[in-house]
Write an enzyme that holds these catalytic residues in place. Structure first.
Site, short mmCIF file in Angstrom:
data_model
loop_
_atom_site.label_atom_id
_atom_site.label_comp_id
_atom_site.label_asym_id
_atom_site.label_seq_id
_atom_site.Cartn_x
_atom_site.Cartn_y
_atom_site.Cartn_z
N ASP A 49 5.54 -15.93 -32.72
CA ASP A 49 6.57 -15.29 -32.17
C ASP A 49 7.18 -13.62 -33.13
OD1 ASP A 49 7.55 -17.74 -32.26
OD2 ASP A 49 9.19 -17.97 -33.27
N ASP A 86 8.64 -25.14 -25.22
CA ASP A 86 8.06 -24.82 -26.45
C ASP A 86 7.71 -25.94 -26.98
OD1 ASP A 86 7.87 -23.11 -28.76
OD2 ASP A 86 10.14 -23.14 -29.40
N GLY A 96 0.17 -19.20 -27.32
CA GLY A 96 -1.11 -19.19 -27.08
C GLY A 96 -2.32 -19.87 -27.71
C1 GLA Z 1 9.83 -21.20 -31.49
C2 GLA Z 1 9.25 -19.89 -30.76
C3 GLA Z 1 11.36 -18.92 -30.67
C4 GLA Z 1 12.07 -19.82 -30.97
C5 GLA Z 1 12.18 -20.40 -31.43
C6 GLA Z 1 13.62 -21.73 -31.68
O1 GLA Z 1 9.60 -20.48 -32.59
O2 GLA Z 1 8.24 -19.60 -30.14
O3 GLA Z 1 10.30 -18.30 -29.42
O4 GLA Z 1 11.89 -20.41 -29.08
O5 GLA Z 1 11.22 -21.94 -31.95
O6 GLA Z 1 13.41 -22.54 -32.48
#
Ligand code: GLA
Length: 533
Positions: A358, A296, A337
């Site tokens: 998200d 991430d 994305g």
């Molecule tokens: C980001 C990701 C989420 C999750 C959080 C965890 O926002 O997009 O899917 O993994 O981090 O902190």
């Protein structure tokens, strides 16, 4: 008498400022789901009460952009690195009582526009110190450790640039169909623990989810400790006493274990990331028995230059490291994305990549991600490499069962990874029926690996179609409107002619043959999903 009033007010304000000048360093600790964390508040109060400075916790560094102190109260606004490289504004307030500062921390940010944590969630939210139990703000008692003007924060080092990788990362042979499993984030955020993962693995078997294809049990953010060990190895926090033992347990159930990290120094929740430890962390994950990594971007935006070449190279670095780790690990890119990830995600070794920010458990969020943000990306999907419109919210309570059927149908037509995000331990039968609709899953897992597309749209009704390996098509008749509507799927829109066998994939019924088209009455926010052949 005027001079007297002026003098009196000058004396009063001087004494007020003198009485509560907060300049200096204040420290204290706050609790989180996994630890107690030190917080340092460095303040400089100007003669007019204006406040500058910063707040440092192991999870974030917040720079104060404006603030003011009055008698025994202060409030300030600060900026921190937010999700997806955004700058997030947070607000602190405090009272001074008997030489102590009672500091109210900003509420946790769990992303997805939720603005709430799981009920009863203790401790810090992602991105820094956060609110307390049940969404209540957390108040921390701080002691003053100095009264001198704090040194400014050191300037951030120049952003690191990396060249676009010259050769693509070799395909790891995984994810021939979109990965399926469960992930802790959507429902549990920082509450995920060893115990919960074991219970979830048991429930995945008992509920029939495993046999329906949900194989990966994925631990999202907040498993990591605060610091690496002396040899530089990433370690777990006290929610996860023994990751290898946990992997053994999950494997003994016929399931696979997934984990989470970041190309940056910190994850989105402010835990340790893999920056400059990519090779070492990949080996650690392999040694633990990890089968899936979600990687991430988060704080990588603080150290890298955020160009496409650099981002692709940062992902390729971990992609290569995973290949050399000694274990085959599905590689999931999470960078929301950005920067045309479809163009390079596969070359960076990715088996899947997020296509949006998200998701949250609301119709508008799911609708926006599923219907609006996916079209055009279908050319990037295929066996081994998938667009990921984010994890499922089915069963989390914010949408109706009708809306969850739409969520499931659309994700299956999109050939999306299916990662359940609900509490499998207490899944209602109606939710189990949606997540384990074998005919919908078969559409998602179809060997041809084509991502479905919208073939017709008329106001709020639309028709989506996904070609299947047996020559048939899965077709979704969707109604995004507020009232029941007739929706017609015309064979000509799908590129077909003549009479076709129609089967309803939610009613599990053959509907006989239909010439040229099929019309159904579809409830508001609902779907009728058929297979035609
Ligand atoms: C980001 C990701 C989420 C999750 C959080 C965890 O926002 O997009 O899917 O993994 O981090 O902190």
């Amino acid at each position: 008498m005027n001079w007297l009033r002026v003098l009196a007010s000058a004396v009063l304000s001087l004494s007020a400022i003198g009485a509560q000048n907060v300049t200096g360093r204040w420290t204290g600790s706050y609790s989180t789901a996994d630890n107690g964390l030190e917080i340092v508040v460095a303040l400089n109060q100007a003669a007019d009460g204006g406040i500058t400075g910063y707040v440092i916790s192991p999870r974030s560094t917040d720079t104060i952009i404006s603030g003011h102190a009055e008698v025994s109260k202060l409030a300030f606004e600060a900026e921190r690195a937010g999700r997806g490289g955004a700058v997030q504004k947070v607000t602190y307030s405090a009272t001074i009582e008997g030489g102590k500062m009672m500091l109210t921390l900003p509420p946790p940010d769990f992303g997805g526009g939720r603005g709430r944590g799981p009920a009863g969630a203790p401790g810090a939210g992602p991105g820094g110190p956060g609110g307390g139990r049940g969404g209540q703000p957390q108040v921390v008692e701080l002691a003053r450790v100095s009264t001198t003007v704090p040194a400014p924060l050191p300037p951030r080092p120049a952003p690191v640039s990396l060249p676009m990788p010259a050769t693509p990362v070799k395909y790891n042979g995984m994810a021939k169909t979109p990965p399926m499993g469960w992930n802790s984030w959507n429902k549990f955020h920082n509450q995920v623990s060893d115990k919960m993962v074991r219970e979830m693995a048991d429930a995945i078997v008992k509920s029939g989810m495993r046999d329906a294809g949900y194989i990966y049990v994925n631990i999202d953010d907040t498993w990591e400790s605060l610091a690496r060990d002396a040899a530089g190895n990433i370690t777990t926090n006290n929610k996860f006493p023994d990751m290898k033992a946990l992997a053994d347990y999950v494997h003994s159930k016929g399931l696979k274990l997934g984990i989470y990290s970041s190309p940056g120094p910190r994850t989105c929740a402010g835990y340790l990331g893999s920056y400059q430890h990519e090779e070492q962390d990949a080996k650690t994950f392999a040694a633990w028995g990890i089968d899936y990594l979600k990687y991430d971007w988060c704080s990588a935006s603080q150290v890298y230059d955020n160009t496409q070449a650099t981002m692709a190279a940062a992902y390729a670095k971990m992609g290569d490291a995973l290949l050399r780790s000694g274990r085959t690990i599905v590689y999931s890119l999470c960078q929301y994305g950005n920067l045309d990830v479809g163009e390079w995600g596969e070359k960076a070794g990715g088996n899947l990549w997020r296509t949006t920010g998200d998701i949250s458990d609301r119709w508008q969020s799911m609708e926006n991600i599923g219907f609006k943000l996916q079209p055009g990306r279908e050319k990037y999907a295929g066996p081994g490499h998938w667009n990921d419109p984010d994890m499922l919210e089915i069963g989390n309570g914010g949408m109706t069962d009708t809306e969850y059927e739409t969520h499931m149908s659309l994700w299956c037509l999109l050939a999306a990874p299916l990662l359940a995000g609900n509490d499998i331990r207490e899944m209602k039968p109606s939710i189990a029926a949606i997540l384990m609709n074998k005919e919908a899953i078969a559409v998602d897992q179809d060997k041809l690996g084509k991502q479905g597309v919208r073939v017709a749209q008329d106001g709020s009704v639309e028709v989506w179609s996904k070609p299947l390996a047996d020559g048939g098509h899965a077709v979704g008749l969707f109604n995004r409107g507020d009232a029941t509507a007739q929706v017609t799927a015309k064979w000509s829109d799908i590129g077909l002619k003549g009479s076709k066998q129609v089967r309803d994939l939610w009613k599990h019924q053959d509907l006989g043959k239909a010439a040229d088209q099929y019309t159904a009455e579809v409830p508001s926010h609902g779907v009728v999903m058929i297979k035609i052949k």
